[in-house]
Structure formats: C-alpha cells, structure tokens
Design an enzyme around this catalytic site. Structure first.
Site, PDB file in Angstrom:
ATOM      1  N   TYR A 214       0.837  -1.207   0.000  1.00  0.00           N
ATOM      2  CA  TYR A 214       0.000   0.000   0.000  1.00  0.00           C
ATOM      3  C   TYR A 214       0.869   1.253   0.000  1.00  0.00           C
ATOM      4  O   TYR A 214       1.813   1.384   0.787  1.00  0.00           O
ATOM      5  CB  TYR A 214      -0.917   0.028   1.234  1.00  0.00           C
ATOM      6  CG  TYR A 214      -1.652   1.344   1.377  1.00  0.00           C
ATOM      7  CD1 TYR A 214      -2.717   1.648   0.536  1.00  0.00           C
ATOM      8  CD2 TYR A 214      -1.260   2.300   2.312  1.00  0.00           C
ATOM      9  CE1 TYR A 214      -3.393   2.857   0.641  1.00  0.00           C
ATOM     10  CE2 TYR A 214      -1.919   3.517   2.425  1.00  0.00           C
ATOM     11  CZ  TYR A 214      -2.984   3.789   1.581  1.00  0.00           C
ATOM     12  OH  TYR A 214      -3.629   4.996   1.671  1.00  0.00           O
TER      13      TYR A 214
ATOM     14  N   GLY B  36      -6.079   5.566  -0.062  1.00  0.00           N
ATOM     15  CA  GLY B  36      -7.445   5.666   0.442  1.00  0.00           C
ATOM     16  C   GLY B  36      -8.392   4.763  -0.320  1.00  0.00           C
ATOM     17  O   GLY B  36      -8.209   3.552  -0.385  1.00  0.00           O
TER      18      GLY B  36
ATOM     19  N   ASN C  15       2.328  11.833   5.947  1.00  0.00           N
ATOM     20  CA  ASN C  15       1.406  11.047   6.753  1.00  0.00           C
ATOM     21  C   ASN C  15       1.908  10.982   8.197  1.00  0.00           C
ATOM     22  O   ASN C  15       2.828  10.240   8.508  1.00  0.00           O
ATOM     23  CB  ASN C  15       1.306   9.647   6.148  1.00  0.00           C
ATOM     24  CG  ASN C  15       0.114   8.861   6.638  1.00  0.00           C
ATOM     25  OD1 ASN C  15       0.108   7.654   6.587  1.00  0.00           O
ATOM     26  ND2 ASN C  15      -0.912   9.529   7.115  1.00  0.00           N
TER      27      ASN C  15
ATOM     28  N   ARG D  75      -6.954  31.895  49.085  1.00  0.00           N
ATOM     29  CA  ARG D  75      -6.725  30.753  49.967  1.00  0.00           C
ATOM     30  C   ARG D  75      -6.518  29.449  49.191  1.00  0.00           C
ATOM     31  O   ARG D  75      -5.783  28.561  49.632  1.00  0.00           O
ATOM     32  CB  ARG D  75      -7.916  30.617  50.910  1.00  0.00           C
ATOM     33  CG  ARG D  75      -7.702  29.630  52.022  1.00  0.00           C
ATOM     34  CD  ARG D  75      -8.841  29.528  53.017  1.00  0.00           C
ATOM     35  NE  ARG D  75     -10.033  30.280  52.754  1.00  0.00           N
ATOM     36  CZ  ARG D  75     -11.269  29.785  52.898  1.00  0.00           C
ATOM     37  NH1 ARG D  75     -11.429  28.531  53.279  1.00  0.00           N
ATOM     38  NH2 ARG D  75     -12.321  30.523  52.673  1.00  0.00           N
TER      39      ARG D  75
END
Length: 627
Positions: free
Chosen positions: A162, A169, A305, A396
């Site tokens: 890939y 995609g 990426n 405080r």
C-alpha cells in the site's frame, strides 16, 4: 504581493534584484510604495508611471494596516505583508515577488542529534527558535537505510505494498505501473496541498520540519537517506516552506500542512530563508546550494502522513503553559501581599494530607516567596494582628487551583513527548521482520484529546487571575482605592484593563470546548473517524496566549496596588519582581494608554523573566530549610 517583514528586515528581493526598504522606522506607506516599484520592474508594466492605489495587510491574520504605521510597531519578526491593489475590483496578488530579509539572523553552530526516541518538547521549541542545527545519530542512519533497502526489494520483486505501488485511500486496490511510481508520490503531495489560512510562523514551520525529520529517523517510514539528508540540509539552512495553518483533520495525520511542507522541499511553491525572504522555492534552495527533492516510491506518503503539525504546536503549547503556570504562582503571591492576605493556608501540613503533586509544589513555591521569617515583609507585619479568619478562595485556594493545572501540564507533556518520538505514518516498515504493516498510528486522537485537556486546565489560571484582579480594583473587596487610581472620577485607572481580562477569560471559555469530540467522515468513508487535532492544537495556543495576557494585567495591577502601601515593602523576591516590572512600566500617576503596559508585562512573562527573577530566592529558601 508579499513584500516585507519587521524592522529587522533590510531589503526587498524581487528575484535577484534587491532594494533597500529603510529599516524599522519606515512607514507602511513608504514600504508599500517601494514594493510597488519592485512589482512594476518585475512585471515590466508599461504604465509604471501611473499612480496605483493600494492598501497593506498582514499576511498572518489579514489585518489592514494604516499607511502611517511604523514597521516596528505593527509587525513581528519574520512577519510579512500583502499589497492589495484597489480599483474597479480589489484583488490580492500573492506572487512572492518582493520579500524581506532578516539581517540579524545568526546561524547556530550547535547541534541536536536526532534518533527518533529522545526528542523533548523543550528541544523542539529550541529547534523552532533557530538555536540549533540537526544531525542524525549513526544508529538512526542505519535504521533508515535498512528500511529503505526493504522497500527497494519489494519494488524489484513487484510485491504489492500500500502506498508504494497502489493508490491511496479509496484507491488502495488500484495497482500502479512501476514506471509511474515516482509520479504517484508527486501527485499525492501536490493534490494534498489544499491548506488555507495564514501561514505558520517561521518558528513553527521549523518545528514541524524538525519533528518530521525525527519521526523519519526512527527507521519505520522507508525513506532513503538521500531524501532525509536533503531535509536536514534544508533545515540547517533554514529553508522553510509556506505551510498554511488550516486544513488538517488530524487523521490520516496532518496531510495538508505536511504536503505543503514537502512541496517547498520539492522546489515548488513558496519558501523562506533568512537570506532570501519569501521567494520561489526552487530559487531559495538553489541559492543555498541545495537540490529539490526527487521523491522515490513511498517517500511522498512517508513525508505527509503523520501528526507532526498537531504535535509541534502541542509542544509549544506545553512549554508555554509550563512557563506561565510557574509565573502565575509568583504573580498570585504578589497579589496576596497587596491585598494583605494570609499565608497560613499554604502551611505544608495542610497539603501533605491531600498530596497531589501540583498542589504540594504550588504551596511550597508560595511559602518560598512569602515566608516572612526567611524574607521579612513589612506589609505582612502591618496586618499580623488583624481579625480576619481566612481569605477568599481566589487567595486561599491558590495551591489547589494552580496545582491541578501543574498536574494537567505534566500529564500532557508526557503524552506529547511520547508522540514526538513515535512512528506515525502508514504503512510502517519493519526491516528486521522483512515486512510492512498497515495500521493507524497516524490518527491524532492522543494529542488531540491531550491538547483539549491542556486548554481546559491552563485556562483556570486566567479564570482565577481575573477574579484576583477584581479584588484589586474593587474597593469593596480591599483597602485599596477604586481601580487603583488617585483622583477617581477624573481618572479611570485599571477599570478597562480589568474588562480586557474578563473579555479574554470569556473568549477562553468558548475556546476550551473540546474539538476532539467532533468527527466528520471523509475520503469516501475510508477515513470515517478523525481527531480534529489541528484545531485542538491551534486553540490551545490561543488559550495559553490569553492566559499570559490576563496574568500580565494582574502583574500590572498588583504592582500598582503596592504603590498605595508604600513605604511598606513586601518580601525580597517579590520586591525584585516589582523592580523588574518597573524597569519597563512606570507607576500610574494618572490615566494613560494601557495597551503598551500590558504588552510590556506580557513580554516579561513570555521571556520567563518573572520566574528567573525569583528563582535564586526560592533556592535560598530551600537551602535555609535544610540547615
């Protein structure tokens, strides 16, 4: 037309031509006129003698500037402007024909070694500030080479991977011929350059580039050493791409901004360097003896990426939050003294029985600044026998409220530090196993959630600070004159400065709404859950900026309050803080423009001068406790 930067900028450079711009005291009108002359020369306009109407805007933010504004008053370092021509239709010519050159830039001679595992948030901010150059460790180089060798093997064997020889995609099942693999990577980068908005500052662009280099140095991305070395050389020469700040969803990583970062390194689009200013990227690279990147298979995907925009801005937000939180304790102590508050609530016994680290730390800091047995305070002595039993919560409960901010920052810093040293692209290369794996490390949910949390946490410093300012300016809540001014009625004093603090706090309430609770499906439902981490990072920085400004107003008000308690003095460390502020802001004897005072106090906080002023005294206090 982009045309110039702040007072440190000396020249325009349309192409190779250089024209003096007159220095920091030049007006916007004069610089715009010279830029227009450059424009005519470069465009070779025949009607160059014709007068053209124009206005000037900052590129970052788009603010319209008045022609009589001075450069040093309205621009930041490395800032630049846009020349807007007016006529029948107003238009922006964004060609980088005339840019500014920073003459004061000094090239660093120190290095930070990147190995993909040990970069800190402080290191990254220092790299962004241009204080260091970069080099890789030998171990990192070996990892990078082995990962690249595996990618080359897969390409020779025609193995389907890939992003190497497939589309992206929705197109992941589309095989790409070997002869088009380099074109595939170039297309990915160019098509992903869809960012909008103002560009990142020079410092932030440096951070993003440095962090991308560090991520690649882990050796799980499959880039070549040739490409990584070119990126390092560009960083060390401070050749920085034009990176718009908007456009990332934070999954699949910060695609748009990292694509713009890569585009400049490819010699396309715009690029900045101290020698050239903003100009054509190829010309900037060649002017520094560098060659544009030629992307090999997988390298385009590897470079764009990841979560480097989110994480870089997050690192800056963390470091600034850390700095302002420490100084908030000092400023709060000063206010407590001005309001004649009690230090009894900071006794160690109280905090040991609720031992949150941040709470214990803040209480200890307050004791080190207010302990009149170590650092005598005439103000504290003056009300030692008062009948007040306890103070309001804003005095405080400082350790409890400031303390949780400290713990929030510590949590976020740890998470962001992990992200800085993570492999966040896809697919990842595991050279020793001889395989690539597709996963989701690019998803920005971790830094997005953390930075939303940071914004919520650090905002509380402004929220409580604004309430302390109210106590300082409201005579019903103190023994001080209304709005800290003499001749009230004739003078308004800190009336509207308090309004500014309230406005900033209110704006922060909206900015603190978490962006990471949102998600929109994109990329034909392949990227069906996203982090929105880019906006989380940007708004966290805005929140921190507002916190700094609110605390600057409190610092001014607290020191002004001390004027009405004179000749009594506070403790030695707090007197030094008073003297620090008075070195840049004089007491208010009557009404005057408040904005420059707020900005001066803000600068002290940004430069951490308030903290550095008290550090020696806090160290002395600890030493005395041990003896």
């Amino acid at each position: 037309m982009n045309c110039m930067g702040r007072g440190l900028m000396e020249t325009f450079s349309p192409g190779a031509q250089r024209v003096s711009c007159g220095g920091p005291s030049s007006s916007i009108q004069s610089l715009g006129s010279k830029a227009l002359g450059c424009y005519h020369q470069v465009k070779k306009l025949e009607d160059s003698g014709r007068e053209m109407e124009f206005s000037m805007r900052r590129c970052q933010g788009g603010e319209l500037l008045h022609p009589e504004d001075m450069v040093e008053d309205v621009l930041e370092d490395n800032d630049f402007l846009q020349l807007v021509f007016t006529g029948e239709t107003e238009r922006y010519d964004t060609s980088p024909l005339a840019t500014a050159v920073q003459s004061s830039y000094q090239e660093p001679n120190k290095y930070i070694s990147l190995d993909g595992t040990s970069l800190t948030t402080a290191d990254l901010v220092s790299l962004g500030q241009g204080l260091f150059k970069i080099k890789l460790t030998l171990e990192a180089e070996e990892r990078v080479q082995k990962a690249r060798e595996l990618i080359d093997v897969f390409i020779r064997e025609n193995k389907v991977v890939y992003g190497v020889n497939t589309g992206f995609g929705k197109f992941a099942c589309t095989l790409i011929p070997k002869e088009q693999l380099m074109k595939l990577q170039e297309n990915l980068v160019r098509s992903s350059c869809a960012g909008v908005g103002a560009p990142l500052s020079i410092e932030r662009t440096r951070m993003v580039l440095a962090l991308r280099i560090n991520t690649l140095a882990k050796g799980h991305s499959g880039v070549s050493m040739e490409t990584l070395d070119s990126m390092i050389k560009a960083f060390n020469a401070s050749c920085l791409s034009w990176v718009p700040e908007k456009g990332t969803l934070g999954a699949s990583g910060d695609l748009a901004p990292l694509a713009h970062l890569t585009l400049g390194l490819m010699g396309e689009g715009r690029m900045w360097s101290p020698q050239s200013g903003w100009a054509d990227a190829k010309a900037v690279l060649e002017g520094h003896g560098l060659r544009p990147l030629v992307l090999k298979p997988k390298e385009g995907l590897a470079l764009i990426n990841g979560t480097q925009l989110i994480s870089s801005l997050g690192a800056e937000a963390v470091e600034r939050a850390l700095a302002v939180s420490r100084q908030a304790d000092v400023i709060a102590a000063l206010t407590l003294e001005a309001l004649k508050g009690s230090k009894k609530a900071f006794h160690s016994a109280i905090h040991e029985v609720r031992a949150h680290p941040g709470q214990v730390e803040v209480a200890e800091r307050l004791r080190s600044l207010l302990d009149s047995d170590v650092f005598p305070s005439q103000i504290a002595e003056s009300h030692r026998s008062c009948t007040r039993v306890q103070d309001s919560y804003t005095l405080r409960c400082i350790p409890q409220i400031h303390g949780v901010v400290n713990d929030t920052i510590a949590f976020v810093q740890k998470l962001i530090s992990t992200e800085l040293n993570s492999a966040t692209d896809n697919p990842l290369v595991f050279a020793e196993a001889g395989e690539t794996m597709s996963g989701g490390n690019f998803h920005g949910e971790y830094p997005a959630k953390a930075l939303d949390y940071l914004a919520i946490g650090v905002h509380e410093l402004a929220s409580i600070s604004e309430r302390r300012i109210e106590r300082l300016v409201n005579p019903a809540l103190s023994e001080l004159p209304a709005f800290l001014t003499q001749d009230g009625g004739l003078n308004c004093g800190f009336m509207v400065a308090h309004c500014t603090a309230a406005a900033l706090v209110s704006e922060n309430k909206t900015l603190c709404h978490p962006s990471s609770v949102d998600s929109l499906s994109t990329s034909a439902a392949t990227e069906d859950h996203v982090s929105m981490g880019g906006w989380a990072a940007r708004k966290a920085l805005r929140v921190v900026d507002h916190v700094e400004q609110v605390l600057a107003i409190e610092l001014l008000a607290a020191c002004q309050a001390l004027e009405f308690l004179r000749p009594l003095k506070t403790t030695a460390p707090l007197e030094k803080v008073y003297e620090l502020l008075r070195s840049v802001v004089s007491p208010w004897d009557g009404d005057r423009v408040a904005s420059p005072d707020i900005e001066a106090a803000h600068s002290l906080i940004r430069q951490q001068k308030v903290w550095r002023t008290v550090q020696p005294y806090m160290d002395e206090y600890r030493r005395k406790l041990k003896t």
